[in-house]
Scaffold this motif. Structure first.
Motif, PDB file in Angstrom:
ATOM      1  N   TYR A  13     130.290 119.198  12.797  1.00 34.60           N
ATOM      2  CA  TYR A  13     129.296 118.127  12.736  1.00 34.60           C
ATOM      3  C   TYR A  13     129.629 117.193  13.882  1.00 34.60           C
ATOM      4  CZ  TYR A  13     128.165 119.720   8.001  1.00 34.60           C
ATOM      5  OH  TYR A  13     127.763 120.457   6.913  1.00 34.60           O
ATOM      6  N   THR A  16     133.259 116.526  14.678  1.00 29.71           N
ATOM      7  CA  THR A  16     134.088 116.806  13.499  1.00 29.71           C
ATOM      8  C   THR A  16     134.080 118.295  13.185  1.00 29.71           C
ATOM      9  OG1 THR A  16     133.537 114.670  12.546  1.00 29.71           O
ATOM     10  CG2 THR A  16     134.428 116.324  11.041  1.00 29.71           C
ATOM     11  N   ALA A  18     134.464 120.813  10.562  1.00 31.15           N
ATOM     12  CA  ALA A  18     134.523 120.901   9.092  1.00 31.15           C
ATOM     13  C   ALA A  18     135.152 122.224   8.666  1.00 31.15           C
ATOM     14  CB  ALA A  18     133.134 120.734   8.498  1.00 31.15           C
ATOM     15  N   PRO A  37     143.053 118.509   0.468  1.00 25.19           N
ATOM     16  CA  PRO A  37     142.782 117.078   0.610  1.00 25.19           C
ATOM     17  C   PRO A  37     141.327 116.768   0.906  1.00 25.19           C
ATOM     18  CG  PRO A  37     144.162 117.898   2.430  1.00 25.19           C
ATOM     19  CD  PRO A  37     143.976 119.034   1.483  1.00 25.19           C
ATOM     20  N   SER A  38     140.943 115.527   0.661  1.00 28.36           N
ATOM     21  CA  SER A  38     139.600 115.059   0.966  1.00 28.36           C
ATOM     22  C   SER A  38     139.323 115.236   2.452  1.00 28.36           C
ATOM     23  CB  SER A  38     139.497 113.587   0.568  1.00 28.36           C
ATOM     24  OG  SER A  38     138.183 113.157   0.743  1.00 28.36           O
ATOM     25  N   THR A  44     131.981 121.895   2.434  1.00 28.93           N
ATOM     26  CA  THR A  44     131.279 122.667   3.468  1.00 28.93           C
ATOM     27  C   THR A  44     131.455 124.164   3.219  1.00 28.93           C
ATOM     28  OG1 THR A  44     131.704 120.863   5.021  1.00 28.93           O
ATOM     29  CG2 THR A  44     130.984 122.960   5.960  1.00 28.93           C
TER      30      THR A  44
HETATM   31  P1  ADP Z   1     135.908 118.056   1.468  1.00 27.06           P
HETATM   32  O1  ADP Z   1     134.893 118.643   0.555  1.00 27.06           O
HETATM   33  O2  ADP Z   1     137.185 118.829   1.507  1.00 27.06           O
HETATM   34  O3  ADP Z   1     136.120 116.599   1.219  1.00 27.06           O
HETATM   35  P2  ADP Z   1     133.850 118.302   3.473  1.00 27.06           P
HETATM   36  O4  ADP Z   1     133.500 119.718   3.607  1.00 27.06           O
HETATM   37  O5  ADP Z   1     132.945 117.417   2.663  1.00 27.06           O
HETATM   38  O6  ADP Z   1     135.353 118.179   2.961  1.00 27.06           O
HETATM   39  O7  ADP Z   1     133.967 117.641   4.901  1.00 27.06           O
HETATM   40  C1  ADP Z   1     134.770 118.183   5.960  1.00 27.06           C
HETATM   41  C2  ADP Z   1     134.583 117.300   7.182  1.00 27.06           C
HETATM   42  O8  ADP Z   1     133.246 117.443   7.656  1.00 27.06           O
HETATM   43  C3  ADP Z   1     134.771 115.822   6.888  1.00 27.06           C
HETATM   44  O9  ADP Z   1     135.329 115.230   8.033  1.00 27.06           O
HETATM   45  C4  ADP Z   1     133.349 115.329   6.649  1.00 27.06           C
HETATM   46  O10 ADP Z   1     133.234 113.952   6.929  1.00 27.06           O
HETATM   47  C5  ADP Z   1     132.569 116.195   7.615  1.00 27.06           C
HETATM   48  N1  ADP Z   1     131.202 116.447   7.125  1.00 27.06           N
HETATM   49  C6  ADP Z   1     130.860 117.149   6.032  1.00 27.06           C
HETATM   50  N2  ADP Z   1     129.533 117.208   5.874  1.00 27.06           N
HETATM   51  C7  ADP Z   1     129.014 116.503   6.922  1.00 27.06           C
HETATM   52  C8  ADP Z   1     127.699 116.185   7.339  1.00 27.06           C
HETATM   53  N3  ADP Z   1     126.630 116.609   6.662  1.00 27.06           N
HETATM   54  N4  ADP Z   1     127.559 115.454   8.473  1.00 27.06           N
HETATM   55  C9  ADP Z   1     128.628 115.038   9.158  1.00 27.06           C
HETATM   56  N5  ADP Z   1     129.899 115.291   8.825  1.00 27.06           N
HETATM   57  C10 ADP Z   1     130.082 116.014   7.726  1.00 27.06           C
END
Ligand code: ADP
Ligand code: ADP
Length: 224
Positions: A13, A16, A18, A37-38, A44
């Motif tokens: 993203y 970032t 993911a 971890p978060s 994703t």
């Molecule tokens: P988790 O579920 O382990 O918390 P995510 O898959 O939600 O992790 O997110 C992984 C990374 O991708 C994080 O840095 C998150 O902020 C980023 N991210 C996830 N979805 C999006 C999105 N739709 N747009 C931008 N960044 C995203």
């Protein structure tokens, strides 16, 4: 038998990363706990497996279907027909009663209202929220809502259930009830369950734990 297999999934993203080369296999009847971890990429990964998010590269196979190459309509048919979802937020339709919410996926398959609501009611009973049937989600507790959402995910008897912290709003007894129900579906119907959890007591119900770190699967333990 192998139901889902993900190979070398990558998704960014903006700047970032993911997912950074994630691999995962899920068999029928298997409960896989996805931990980490978060921000590590768990959501994703689930969204790619379920055909909600298309990875930038890599491949997801569901049985014979290449999910990553499938059209939008093929993927939505797959999600409706084969998968069940329990996500953390915004899952119940506020204007519908709980029984109507649970019946909704059946109604979308063309099941008549009376039959759909009868089947919905029996799942509400199994999750001990039958008394909430005629209430709207805004009138029940977060934990009750989460159990209604589990009922809605299971009512279509999906082959794969994707659940993002399905017990996060539940006390330990209700959390155990949900996990026992998933176990029952896995054993009786061969349902596969992919669940994100931070709780070791919940992961203990799984057949396998995988840990996501920095967008890829780092460790695996357990057997099936
Ligand atoms: P988790 O579920 O382990 O918390 P995510 O898959 O939600 O992790 O997110 C992984 C990374 O991708 C994080 O840095 C998150 O902020 C980023 N991210 C996830 N979805 C999006 C999105 N739709 N747009 C931008 N960044 C995203
Ligand atoms: P989780 O508890 O699973 O980490 P998040 O709060 O990170 O959940 O994400 C919730 C939703 O927001 C997910 O659908 C995720 O894809 C999306 N998301 C996560 N990070 C971002 C982001 N940086 N920008 C936009 N959407 C995001």
């Amino acid at each position: 038998s192998l139901l889902l297999s993900a190979r070398d999934l990558r998704k960014t993203y903006g700047s970032t990363v993911a997912l950074n080369g994630a691999d995962l296999d899920v068999s029928a009847g298997e409960i896989v706990a996805v931990m980490g971890p978060s921000g590590s990429g768990k959501s994703t990964l689930m969204h790619c497996l379920a055909g909600i998010v298309r990875p930038d590269s890599g491949r997801v196979l569901y049985r014979d279907l290449d999910v990553t190459a499938a059209s939008d309509s093929e993927r939505s048919a797959l999600r409706r027909g084969e998968f069940g979802f329990v996500f953390q937020f915004g899952q119940l339709v506020p204007e519908l009663t709980c029984v109507e919410n649970v019946a909704l996926p059946l109604r979308m398959e063309g099941v008549k209202r009376e039959e759909a609501e009868r089947r919905a009611q029996s799942w509400l009973e199994r999750l001990d929220v039958a008394d909430m049937a005629r209430k709207r989600p805004g009138r029940i507790s977060g934990g009750q809502g989460q159990r209604v959402a589990v009922a809605r995910a299971l009512v279509t008897e999906p082959r794969v259930v994707f659940a993002d912290e399905p017990t996060g709003a539940l006390d330990s007894l209700n959390g155990e009830m949900v996990m026992r129900l998933f176990t029952h579906c896995a054993e009786e119907f061969g349902t596969a369950v992919v669940l994100v959890t931070h709780e070791p007591s919940v992961a203990a119900y799984s057949h396998r734990e995988v840990v996501v770190r920095d967008g890829s699967i780092r460790t695996t333990a357990g057997t099936l």
